[in-house]
Scaffold this active site. Structure first.
Site, mmCIF file in Angstrom:
data_model
loop_
_atom_site.group_PDB
_atom_site.id
_atom_site.type_symbol
_atom_site.label_atom_id
_atom_site.label_comp_id
_atom_site.label_asym_id
_atom_site.label_seq_id
_atom_site.Cartn_x
_atom_site.Cartn_y
_atom_site.Cartn_z
ATOM 1 N N ASP A 195 -2.771 -2.046 -7.320
ATOM 2 C CA ASP A 195 -2.504 -0.666 -6.906
ATOM 3 C C ASP A 195 -2.393 -0.542 -5.392
ATOM 4 O OD1 ASP A 195 -5.209 -1.034 -6.440
ATOM 5 O OD2 ASP A 195 -5.830 0.915 -7.208
ATOM 6 N N ASP A 252 -6.801 -4.596 -1.757
ATOM 7 C CA ASP A 252 -5.701 -5.272 -2.452
ATOM 8 C C ASP A 252 -4.819 -6.036 -1.472
ATOM 9 O OD1 ASP A 252 -5.126 -3.749 -5.489
ATOM 10 O OD2 ASP A 252 -6.487 -2.813 -4.070
ATOM 11 N N ILE A 297 -5.773 -6.420 -10.146
ATOM 12 C CA ILE A 297 -6.723 -5.845 -9.197
ATOM 13 C C ILE A 297 -6.529 -4.330 -9.090
ATOM 14 C CG2 ILE A 297 -7.222 -7.943 -7.909
ATOM 15 C CD1 ILE A 297 -5.077 -7.265 -5.909
ATOM 16 N N ASP A 328 -11.549 -7.177 -4.286
ATOM 17 C CA ASP A 328 -10.352 -7.754 -4.911
ATOM 18 C C ASP A 328 -10.086 -9.166 -4.401
ATOM 19 O OD1 ASP A 328 -10.098 -5.356 -6.177
ATOM 20 O OD2 ASP A 328 -8.322 -4.701 -5.096
#
Length: 338
Positions: free
Chosen positions: A13, A18, A133, A254
């Site tokens: 996302d 991330d 993730i 993540d």
């Protein structure tokens, strides 16, 4: 020396942790990225797509496809919308004019839905690992479209869920954010995927956070002055300020899942196999992972020695120092991942 590559497809996302995890994968000599897929989550799927494409440029890479996927959860229900306080409106620091500057085309994915791309790419690359993730909507849709998809990845590594009911969602929920973002998708994936599954749950970070805070400077890798270090410093800036105001650091999350996908033997210090499901109805527990600790909850009445659910591997402790070393290698440009 020839390095054996690990093929990865990363579903994300696209917010600050991330993009740091994505950068680790893009820089690590052992990782071969086949594609990225964007999903709704802490930001819109359009913004997630843009953030991923911007991150690819920040890593001086090109020609890695980004496919845009689900804009909403399976049931299209409301979710926690307070995360912009931590990540920023765009998820990565709210400075689109900074390097690498956002381009209009960043919001456009390849000409195929992410779930279809997952099916096609992993059908042709049965030795590839799928890493998620963000919420699991894209993967669940792929399973709904193609039953055989359950066997296509060589393994699935998930950042999400919990096993001791420790949540991180505002509003008194006992769910972890990614599973809370689409509980139905999480349930579909855990029930129907047939490849090996490794989950890096929220508690893996929560229980060891004080120890890690005392032994790791989680901002040091952002201070090299390289284009990538500067970009990741920008992307994590809002979250770092929020954490510092509460007397803690913005540690890795993540990034641990991606590192586990690259070299699980090196990163996962302890793990546990558990029979699990996802709660779909509770007012406070919706999205929480339910564990059958006695291994009797979902026993098969017709075959008492069999179980109606499958065991899933949970990483319960990890080597944060190796992940930190890898991020230093990535942002400094030293290439010293060994």
């Amino acid at each position: 020396m020839t390095v054996d590559k690990v093929k990865l497809v990363i579903d994300s996302d696209g917010v600050s942790d991330d993009v740091r995890a994505i950068s680790l994968a893009l820089q690590h000599p052992k990782a071969e990225i086949l594609a990225f897929t964007a999903v709704h989550g802490c930001v819109t799927v359009d913004q997630a797509c843009a953030n991923i494409k911007r991150t690819i440029r920040a890593n001086d890479r090109s020609n890695i496809p980004v496919y845009k996927g689900a804009a909403k959860s399976i049931l299209s229900l409301p979710k926690d919308d307070t995360v912009s306080d931590f990540f920023g409106i765009d998820g990565i620091g709210d400075k689109p004019e900074e390097f690498p500057k956002v381009e209009r085309s960043d919001f456009e994915g390849e000409g195929k839905h992410a779930s279809l791309a997952l099916i096609d790419i992993l059908r042709e690359n049965r030795d590839a690992t799928l890493v998620t993730i963000g919420p699991l909507t894209n993967v669940a849709i792929a399973l709904q479209l193609c039953e055989e998809f359950s066997t296509y990845p060589s393994r699935l590594v998930i950042m999400g869920g919990n096993y001791y009911a420790v949540g991180n969602v505002d509003g008194g929920s006992s769910a972890e954010y990614n599973f809370h973002g689409d509980p139905e998708a999480a349930s579909i994936v855990l029930r129907r995927m047939k490849c090996p599954i490794t989950i890096v749950p929220w508690e893996a970070f929560y229980f060891e956070s004080k120890t890690h805070d005392a032994s790791v400077d989680f901002s040091a890798h952002l201070k090299y002055g390289t284009p990538l270090a500067n970009y990741l410093s920008l992307a994590t800036s809002i979250g770092r300020v929020k954490c510092e105001a509460n007397g803690r650091q913005y540690s890795y999350c993540d990034e641990i899942a991606v590192a586990t996908a690259i070299d699980e033997d090196k990163i996962a210090k302890k793990s546990q196999y558990l029979y699990v499901d996802v709660e779909l109805n509770g007012t406070k527990t919706r999205g929480q992972v339910v564990v059958d600790w006695t291994e009797q909850l979902w026993s098969n009445e017709e075959a008492p020695n069999q179980h109606t659910h499958r065991r899933v591997k949970f990483v319960t402790s990890y080597d944060v120092h190796t992940v930190d070393k890898w991020l230093h290698a990535a942002t400094s440009g030293s290439g010293k991942f060994d």
